[in-house]
Every structure is written in C-alpha cells, then in structure tokens.
Motif scaffolding. Structure first.
Motif: not given
Lengths: 259, 318
Positions: A171-175, A88-100, A33-34, A203-211
C-alpha cells in the motif's frame, strides 16, 4: 500477503529531465517505510514508480529495476494494470468517486473492472474493507449515501478501504494526512499501525513527527538545487535517523535547519 | 469607574468616526456598475420576451390538436384547414438521426482529444473542429447534397441527406462541449481508478464519462437546439412536401423551419367575397403556429435534458 520491494539504480525521467537519480533501497515486508525530504525532491515521483502510476504522465519513464519478491515490475511481459492491482495507492487529497455511494466506492476495484460479484460477497467485502479502514461503525447505517458526503478524514479512510478491498500486497500512501485535521490524522495513523500487520506500507510525509510515530524505517531524500535530480540521502531505522543520522543533511533537515 | 468612562467613550468615538468614513467614490461606482449590469440584463432579456410573446400571440390562434395532427395534403387557397404534423415528423426524425450520427463521432473525438490525443494529430483535430464550427449552414447543405448526388445521382432529396447536413453543423458543437465537460473531470478520479488496477478504457467509460454525463447531455441538447431551427440546408437537401413521409431514406420530407418559411412565402390569400370559409391570413397564421410548435419542441427537449442532468449529476450531500 505482504512482499518486499527492492529498488536498484533507479533513475526517473520526465522526457529528458532527470527528476530522481540513482535510487537504491529495500522496502521490508510488513513494515512501514516513510519517505521524508523537502518539496520537489522526488519522494512522490519515486513512490509512483513503485506501482507504475507515474507512467500516466506523458513522457515519464524510468531506468533501472524495481523488483517485488524477485519479479521485475518493469519487465517486458509485465502489465502495469496488473501491477497496480498488487500495489495499491492512497492519494494526498481524498478522492472518492462522486457518482458512487459509500458501498460502491469500496467495490469500485471490482465493479469498474466489469467483474461479477455475488450480492453476499459484495456485502462481505464492503464490511471487511470498511472495518479494515476503521470506518465501518461510522458509516454502516448509510452505505448507500454518496461517498463525497463524508468528512475529509472519513473520505480518506474510505479511500483506504477502497484500496485494500482489491487485496494488494503493498500500500503506497502519498501524504495521506496533509489535507486532514489532527484528529483525522490520528485516526489514519492508528489505522496504518494496524494495517502493517498485513501489508507492506510506504508513506510519503512532510510531517517529521508523523514519520517518527508511524514508520519502522525512514528514507531521507534531498536535491542539490533546482534543476538537479533528487537523490536518496540515507535510509535507516527510524530511531536511528531521528537520533543519530549518518549524513549532516539529514540532521539539518530533521532538526528544522532547512526545508 | 466614573472617571474612565468618558475616556473610553471618547476613544470609542474616535474609532467610530474612523469606521464610519464612507468611501463615496467607491459607493458611486458600485451604484453605477450595478445599474449598468441590470440594464444590460434587461436589454438581453427584452428581445427574448418580445419574441416569445409575439410568437404566442400570433400562433396560439391556429395552435390546436387539429393543427398538430394534420398535414397539408389537399389543402389549398384560404381553406380553414391544414396542419403541421408532417413537418413535426420530418423535424423530429431528421434531427434525431443527425444526433445519432453526430453524438458518437463528436463524443469519441472529444474522448480522443482529452484522454489520448498528444502531438500534431490532436492539434490538427482541434484545428479542423474549429474550422468546422465556422461552416455556414448553407455550405453544409450543399456539401451533403453534393455527397449524395455523387453516390445516387443528381436531384436526390430525402431525409437522411438533411441529417448528414445537420450533423456537419452539430459535430463541432458536440466535440467542443463534450471536450469541456471531460476536462472538468478531476484528474484525481482518473488516478484513483487507475491505482485500483482498472485499465484505461474502463476508466474512461466508467469513471470519466459517468462523471461528465450530465454536462455531455446538456451539450448535446444545445447542439440539437442549434440545428433544429436550420432552414437553408434542409430546403436544399430534403425539399418540401405537403403530405406525411415517415421514411428518412425515401423521398422528400417537410420540416418545421421549412414549413414556416413556405407558409410565410405564400403570403395573403386572394379571397373573393363569394368564397365561404376563406381566410386571407391563413398562411401567416400557420407560419406563426408552426414557429410556436418549433419553440415548444425545443423547450420540451431542454426539459428532458434537465431531468436527465438532475438524475445523473454527481451527488454531493446525502
């Protein structure tokens, strides 16, 4: 695994400010669902209420109900931490843990919860999750390297692997692609198409082609003006939304007349 | 070809003069500012180099293994003897115990302020931390002395009282630096962990603290360096002694800054010509050597902090 989500009369507030009003929709299991709509219309805010992540922001609260397979996620006896393990959730900016390392990032959902896991199980989990995120072949020789050393697109797939390692229902995906180049975006979109066999994806998206490319159903959000709450204008099959929407506002937005 | 070439050259030349125009005022300003900055830097470094040089020059003479491993017990007059061991013991124990008190309190306060604190209580805590930063060290000493005098009667002098006095000075520094470091941890990392279904307290311990640990260690080391040279509060609370005392909870102890102060205070020894091995300046020499010892200890601590930082710092590239 995948579950359906029903939203009824949902109003979302930041303190006294009503950010999103009167949402009513159903998210079908094993589908994508977009959410589309102009900036500030409450797509991301609404997305975050689906796993109670918006509560992290002080003063944020909701009225109404969000049910997953008949269970009210905002019931008094529901633990928000447990909700987030299922959604679960995936964010706009990739945010892997830098210490891992890469492997530790995948195992973060287990390790950060102080759960013991045998070495063999951990290896299986890392391999399965990375394969599930189409990243295994690229990183299998450097699993002990820092996750932040990967490219942006790889980092985002690592974050998806990390999210699916805890085996959520939804799975929620924010852009998820807005910070990525077209090739990485394509890789993520292919991945979304594969993941929907097992998960309910929003999925949230600003890109209509992607939706149009990745989603089965599309919801269009809009707001009447600044200071007004965002509203769900319409939700329908993606093909219908992009060919013959019911509302004029949707038509205007997808044809690029505003937003 | 031949006819167009000069025209192309002419056009080229026009552009060339345009690009060659130099903004003289900007260049002059640049040179002046550059000079000022270099001068300011030298001005700041000069005292540092001068202090280091003076301390090494005067202190190196008496600074040896004997000096580091002997106390002042039974040393009097101009005797060519006596060392700093008892003061090293005192300084290390008292400062470590002060850190043991301040780091948990300071770190927990910082965690509260950054992760949980909202509204009037958080504002009050921030305000009082600011006030604490301005407490003169002698006041901290009097406070600790009075506190223990109430409990154990007047005239109490022991290491732990000094540790309490130093921790009063240390806590605000630890709170402030840890707070800064915790705020530097990107919110995205907290959200990433929360979205994985990790409870808040584990997010704080395993993600926020883990990511910030390098900076926190540095902050603690700065706080330690700040209090390790304190003299006045220790003079009040711990007193002076010539022999070795390992027990923080019983009796007076010597500390390096107080040792330096005492030796300097003694001044020149009145040596008569018939006295053999009488060194008139021995007390001054000991003071300088004690100062050198103190500087070396601080440098050693900083070195350890650097290593810890390097070990724990988030790695960006493999």
């Amino acid at each position: 695994m995948a579950q359906r989500i029903d939203v009824k009369d949902l109003n979302i507030f930041y303190r006294d400010f009503k950010a999103v009003a009167d949402i009513e929709m159903a998210v079908e299991p094993r589908s994508v669902t977009a959410f589309i709509g102009p900036s500030g219309c409450g797509k991301s805010t609404f997305l975050r209420t689906l796993n109670r992540m918006h509560e992290v922001i002080p003063g944020a609260h909701v009225q109404g109900s969000v049910t997953m397979d008949g269970v009210d996620l905002y019931g008094n006896d529901i633990d928000p931490v447990a909700v987030r393990r299922q959604v679960g959730m995936v964010f706009q900016r990739p945010n892997p843990f830098p210490t891992m390392s890469i492997a530790e990032n995948v195992l973060a959902g287990v390790r950060l919860n102080n759960k013991r896991i045998s070495k063999g199980d951990a290896q299986d989990m890392v391999e399965q999750s990375l394969q599930g995120a189409n990243l295994w072949n690229e990183v299998k020789d450097r699993l002990d390297r820092p996750g932040s050393g990967l490219s942006g697109g790889q980092q985002q797939r690592l974050c998806i692997a990390r999210a699916i390692a805890v085996k959520p229902q939804v799975l929620l995906m924010d852009e998820p692609c807005s910070a990525l180049d077209p090739i990485s975006t394509l890789a993520i979109e292919d991945l979304i198409a594969e993941l929907k066999a097992q998960y309910t994806i929003v999925i949230v998206t600003h890109n209509m082609q992607q939706a149009a490319r990745v989603s089965d159903r599309t919801a269009f959000f809009n707001l009447a003006g600044t200071g007004q709450p965002g509203r769900l204008i319409e939700i329908d099959d993606t093909a219908t939304i992009f060919s013959s929407p019911r509302e004029q506002a949707t038509e205007d937005y997808i044809s690029g007349r505003f937003g | 070809m031949t006819t167009t070439a000069p025209e192309a050259l002419a056009g080229n030349a026009e552009l060339r003069t345009l690009l060659q125009q130099v903004d003289k005022r900007r260049h002059r300003k640049d040179r002046v500012m550059r000079g000022l900055i270099v001068a300011a830097f030298l001005l700041a470094v000069l005292p540092l180099v001068s202090v280091a040089w003076t301390v090494v020059k005067h202190g190196i003479e008496r600074f040896n293994v004997y000096f580091l491993t002997h106390s002042m017990r039974g040393v009097f007059g101009g005797m060519d003897a006596g060392g700093v061991y008892h003061a090293i013991v005192g300084t290390v124990e008292i400062t470590l115990f002060a850190a043991l008190i301040s780091v948990p309190i300071g770190l927990l306060t910082a965690i509260y302020l950054v992760e949980y604190g909202r509204g009037p209580l958080a504002r009050a805590v921030t305000f009082f931390v600011d006030v604490m930063t301005g407490i003169p060290s002698i006041v901290a000493g009097l406070f600790a002395y009075a506190l223990f005098a109430v409990i154990l009667g007047p005239g109490v002098r022991m290491g732990v009282v000094g540790s309490v006095a130093l921790s009063v000075l240390m806590i605000p520094v630890v709170v402030r630096s840890s707070e800064e470091m915790l705020r530097l941890v990107p919110n995205e990392l907290r959200e990433a962990a929360l979205a994985l279904g990790v409870p808040r307290w584990l997010v704080v311990i395993k993600v926020v603290l883990r990511t910030a640990v390098a900076g926190i260690v540095t902050g603690v080391m700065i706080a330690v360096s700040r209090v390790i040279g304190e003299t006045a509060p220790l003079l009040i609370t711990v007193g002076v002694i010539d022999s070795i005392n390992y027990n923080l909870f019983d009796g007076r102890m010597m500390t390096l800054p107080v040792y330096v102060y005492r030796q300097f205070q003694q001044g020149l020894v009145p040596c008569t010509p018939d006295q053999a091995n009488c060194i008139a300046t021995v007390a001054y020499d000991r003071a300088w050597a004690g100062a050198l010892t103190l500087i070396l200890i601080v440098m050693l601590l900083n070195l350890v902090a650097r290593l810890v930082t390097r070990f724990f710092a988030p790695k960006n590239l493999g």
